[in-house]
Scaffold this active site. Structure first.
Site, mmCIF file in Angstrom:
data_model
loop_
_atom_site.group_PDB
_atom_site.id
_atom_site.type_symbol
_atom_site.label_atom_id
_atom_site.label_comp_id
_atom_site.label_asym_id
_atom_site.label_seq_id
_atom_site.Cartn_x
_atom_site.Cartn_y
_atom_site.Cartn_z
ATOM 1 N NE ARG A 55 7.736 0.432 16.466
ATOM 2 C CZ ARG A 55 7.474 1.325 15.540
ATOM 3 N NH1 ARG A 55 7.595 1.440 13.642
ATOM 4 N NH2 ARG A 55 7.063 2.375 16.194
ATOM 5 C CG PHE A 64 -4.739 2.799 6.579
ATOM 6 C CD1 PHE A 64 -4.054 1.472 7.740
ATOM 7 C CD2 PHE A 64 -4.455 3.360 6.806
ATOM 8 C CE1 PHE A 64 -3.721 2.063 9.121
ATOM 9 C CE2 PHE A 64 -3.473 4.339 7.825
ATOM 10 C CZ PHE A 64 -3.829 3.752 9.004
ATOM 11 C CE LYS A 105 5.130 4.848 6.457
ATOM 12 N NZ LYS A 105 5.401 6.462 7.050
ATOM 13 N NE ARG A 159 -2.459 3.711 12.583
ATOM 14 C CZ ARG A 159 -1.855 2.903 12.770
ATOM 15 N NH1 ARG A 159 -0.431 2.789 12.683
ATOM 16 N NH2 ARG A 159 -1.909 1.918 12.958
ATOM 17 C CD GLU A 180 -2.625 -1.134 2.533
ATOM 18 O OE1 GLU A 180 -3.207 -1.416 2.868
ATOM 19 O OE2 GLU A 180 -2.504 0.216 3.248
ATOM 20 C CD GLU A 238 -1.252 8.826 7.151
ATOM 21 O OE1 GLU A 238 -1.763 7.983 8.162
ATOM 22 O OE2 GLU A 238 0.252 9.831 7.584
HETATM 23 P P1 ATP Z 1 6.716 6.951 10.968
HETATM 24 O O1 ATP Z 1 7.911 8.085 11.701
HETATM 25 O O2 ATP Z 1 7.261 6.200 9.625
HETATM 26 O O3 ATP Z 1 5.945 8.205 10.672
HETATM 27 P P2 ATP Z 1 5.638 5.954 13.089
HETATM 28 O O4 ATP Z 1 6.173 5.323 14.218
HETATM 29 O O5 ATP Z 1 4.613 6.371 13.296
HETATM 30 O O6 ATP Z 1 6.257 5.720 11.525
HETATM 31 P P3 ATP Z 1 5.191 3.028 11.189
HETATM 32 O O7 ATP Z 1 4.120 1.967 12.644
HETATM 33 O O8 ATP Z 1 6.114 2.858 12.354
HETATM 34 O O9 ATP Z 1 5.040 4.404 12.764
HETATM 35 O O10 ATP Z 1 4.772 3.745 10.576
HETATM 36 C C1 ATP Z 1 2.815 3.434 9.761
HETATM 37 C C2 ATP Z 1 2.768 4.741 9.629
HETATM 38 O O11 ATP Z 1 2.412 5.416 8.256
HETATM 39 C C3 ATP Z 1 1.533 4.623 10.490
HETATM 40 O O12 ATP Z 1 1.221 4.938 11.841
HETATM 41 C C4 ATP Z 1 0.674 5.994 9.485
HETATM 42 O O13 ATP Z 1 0.414 7.670 10.202
HETATM 43 C C5 ATP Z 1 1.562 6.125 8.453
HETATM 44 N N1 ATP Z 1 0.962 5.017 7.231
HETATM 45 C C6 ATP Z 1 0.933 6.123 5.806
HETATM 46 N N2 ATP Z 1 0.286 4.831 5.462
HETATM 47 C C7 ATP Z 1 -0.091 3.749 5.403
HETATM 48 C C8 ATP Z 1 -0.841 2.908 5.164
HETATM 49 N N3 ATP Z 1 -1.077 1.856 4.085
HETATM 50 N N4 ATP Z 1 -1.086 1.517 6.394
HETATM 51 C C9 ATP Z 1 -1.244 1.568 8.036
HETATM 52 N N5 ATP Z 1 0.344 3.000 8.020
HETATM 53 C C10 ATP Z 1 0.226 3.657 7.062
#
Ligand code: ATP
Length: 596
Positions: free
Chosen positions: A417, A342, A252, A257, A250, A302
């Site tokens: 995680r 998502f 990103k 979020r 998917e 998102e």
């Molecule tokens: P990052 O610093 O990369 O934003 P994070 O620590 O906030 O990471 P992670 O689980 O590591 O969180 O990365 C997933 C994040 O990416 C989610 O919290 C969400 O905000 C975002 N995101 C964007 N597109 C998607 C998707 N298709 N599915 C899930 N999460 C997504």
């Protein structure tokens, strides 16, 4: 229940860092606590009075607490400030000052946990004109009847500086032991916590109805589910290694979020940190219901700002205009958004957490009616490196950060995680291969155009073992005039009289802040430093890590708590990667130029 029981146990907890000892003290405390106030005690242990998502904040300023101590002790404010300056802990100051008082007076009434909790709750709810004076009266009336030790903890809770070093996991271990006799039952308790984010509520059920009721625990609307998080991978190759034969890719998207809870017309939005952010998105509240084909549901999406004319995604920072409360109407019309779904976690009485990822996507496709506001995140089933690479390219071209790769058969693992979800970002973003999320701990006054602002910021990582903030670099580049202004406004509210004792730094800043704000930083290299304290002694005795040429990316990471910031371990991993790359480069040159 007498508050002295709690304060004595808090005192014991403060003195130990051993998890087993902490757990034992907790078990003893929970067993002594009358059942109906168990949630209150569990909140107090975490330094809160209601689950975070309810947004009931004490938010007492140091100055107000100082005034209250001065009033109770009948001593001038200056005396309290002097003691605080010497010790650096206002809770201790309250205790020192009241010790002097209790030698001469007689405290009439014993304070109870119930009274302390109710007073804290009243204080948190007070707002508007005259509220500061009323808060002060409530605090000093508590302090009047408190012993010095009790006063210490009342003040710490009020200021949000109660740091008992108790992780949520430890509280859950203790709940399992105290009320079910078996530590292994922690798993069920944790599941319930992951789907409710409310340890108080969960603790009451364990204490009164036992583990069988906890096993039946269900998602409830408007109680946020802790988000599932992804592991980071560096390349398409790593993705293939970790995913099954065919898997979900998917886009990103680079936005905020959001967890959307809907029941008929009622919509509540929670951030990644599970704070209620409904107020910032009146457009979502107004428009989203019409695009969702269900009466009730919990969804993940998102929020991404867009250019309404072209439909292009815009940088994440545009969302920050919404955080300026007074100009919200303007921000909503000037900075339009799209909501990109998502995941679906629940709908019309059906819990979806245990459904397979691909099944959840199918349901989502049936529920969401796409229009120019509500969309489904672009998704594709892929099998090999080439397909991942192509889709990554498309995603970057569409203005996204990279890809999320998901195991199609995996359930939604709330609060975890793991490698069922992977994130692959484009590496060219900076030479380290990834950005770091660092905490602002101090600042240096600006000169020239930056006079009157903070010209350079001092940053730290988070150390989860010690629960403190070791410094890593100073940053003075990457700021626009607008971001400097914005940071000044935010940080001015976080200034402290003294360096917070959880900050670990040898640097002398012009001004210190309460460690609360997280910024995204890129850099060219990680070096060893005798001054900075991140990852101290990991590579070389008395050296920590520092960043070379750090630069602010423009992203204030409001959605991250300081506990979510980058850690010394993460910096260490990037350092090792960087050394490996340097090593490979060097091996290549050695071979090419025949160097020994
Ligand atoms: P990052 O610093 O990369 O934003 P994070 O620590 O906030 O990471 P992670 O689980 O590591 O969180 O990365 C997933 C994040 O990416 C989610 O919290 C969400 O905000 C975002 N995101 C964007 N597109 C998607 C998707 N298709 N599915 C899930 N999460 C997504």
């Amino acid at each position: 229940m007498e508050f002295s029981i709690i304060s004595e146990m808090f005192e014991m907890m403060e003195k130990t860092t051993k998890r087993i000892e902490l757990t034992n003290i907790l078990v003893e405390l929970l067993k002594k606590t009358p059942k109906k106030i168990i949630p209150n005690v569990v909140y107090l242990l975490q330094g809160i009075i209601r689950p975070n998502f309810e947004g009931v904040e004490l938010g007492i300023a140091e100055k107000l607490a100082i005034r209250a101590i001065s009033k109770s002790a009948g001593l001038p404010i200056k005396k309290i400030e002097d003691d605080y300056r010497d010790g650096g802990d206002l809770g201790l100051t309250a205790s020192n000052i009241l010790k002097i008082k209790t030698q001469t007076t007689f405290t009439a009434e014993k304070i109870t946990v119930e009274r302390v909790y109710e007073t804290l709750f009243k204080i948190a709810k007070l707002e508007g004109k005259g509220s500061q004076d009323l808060k002060m009266k409530y605090i000093s009336s508590l302090l009047n009847d408190a012993t010095p030790l009790e006063a210490k903890f009342v003040i710490k809770i009020l200021l949000g500086t109660l740091r008992l070093g108790i992780a949520e996991n430890t509280v859950m271990d203790a709940l399992a032991i105290a009320f079910t006799g078996k530590k292994e039952n922690r798993v069920q308790i944790e599941n319930a916590y992951n789907v409710s984010s409310d340890l108080g509520k969960v603790s009451l059920i364990v204490a009164t109805d036992g583990i069988d009721e906890i096993k039946k625990f269900k998602i409830s609307l408007f109680s946020p589910i802790r988000p599932m998080l992804a592991d980071r991978v560096q390349s398409e190759k790593d993705v293939i290694k970790k995913m099954p034969e065919q898997f979900v890719a998917e886009y990103k998207l680079d936005g905020e979020r959001v967890q959307i809870h809907k029941q008929s017309d009622k919509i509540v939005l929670f951030s990644r940190r599970l704070e209620n952010i409904t107020q910032y998105y009146p457009d979502i509240v107004e428009r989203i219901g019409k695009t969702l084909n269900v009466n009730e549901g919990v969804f993940e999406a998102e929020i991404v700002p867009i250019n309404e004319n072209t439909g292009e995604f815009l940088p994440f920072q545009e969302l920050m205009h919404r955080r300026r409360k007074y100009k919200l109407d303007k921000a909503v019309s000037q900075y339009p958004i799209t909501v990109n779904f998502f995941d679906v976690l629940y709908y019309d009485k059906k819990d979806c957490l245990n459904l397979e990822c691909s099944e959840r996507r199918k349901i989502l496709e049936q529920i969401v009616h796409e229009d120019n506001f509500s969309k489904l995140v672009p998704m594709l089933f892929v099998k090999n490196e080439n397909e991942v690479e192509d889709f990554l390219e498309n995603s970057i071209n569409a203005g996204c950060e990279g890809l999320m790769l998901k195991d199609p058969s995996a359930p939604y693992r709330a609060g975890m995680r793991g490698s069922n979800w992977l994130k692959l970002k484009r590496e060219y973003r900076n030479e380290l291969g990834d950005s770091l999320d660092l905490i602002v701990i101090g600042a240096y006054f600006g000169r020239g155009r930056r006079t009157g602002l903070y010209g350079t910021l001092l940053l730290a990582t988070y150390n989860p073992e010690k629960d403190n903030f070791p410094s890593i670099c100073k940053v003075g580049t990457g700021f626009t005039d607008e971001s400097l202004d914005q940071l000044y406004q935010i940080l001015s509210n976080k200034v402290t009289l003294k360096k917070n004792p959880r900050i670990v730094s040898e640097m002398e800043a012009d001004i210190w802040f309460e460690p609360e704000l997280v910024l995204e930083i890129v850099a060219s290299e990680i070096t060893l430093s005798p001054i900075h304290k991140t990852g101290l002694d990991l590579i070389r005795k008395s050296s920590g890590f520092a960043l070379r040429f750090p630069k602010f990316t423009g992203k204030i990471r409001y959605e991250k708590a300081v506990e979510d910031a980058s850690t010394g371990e993460e910096v260490f991993a990037l350092y090792k990667r960087q050394s490996k790359i340097n090593h490979e480069k060097w091996a290549f040159f050695r071979e090419k130029y025949d160097i020994n």
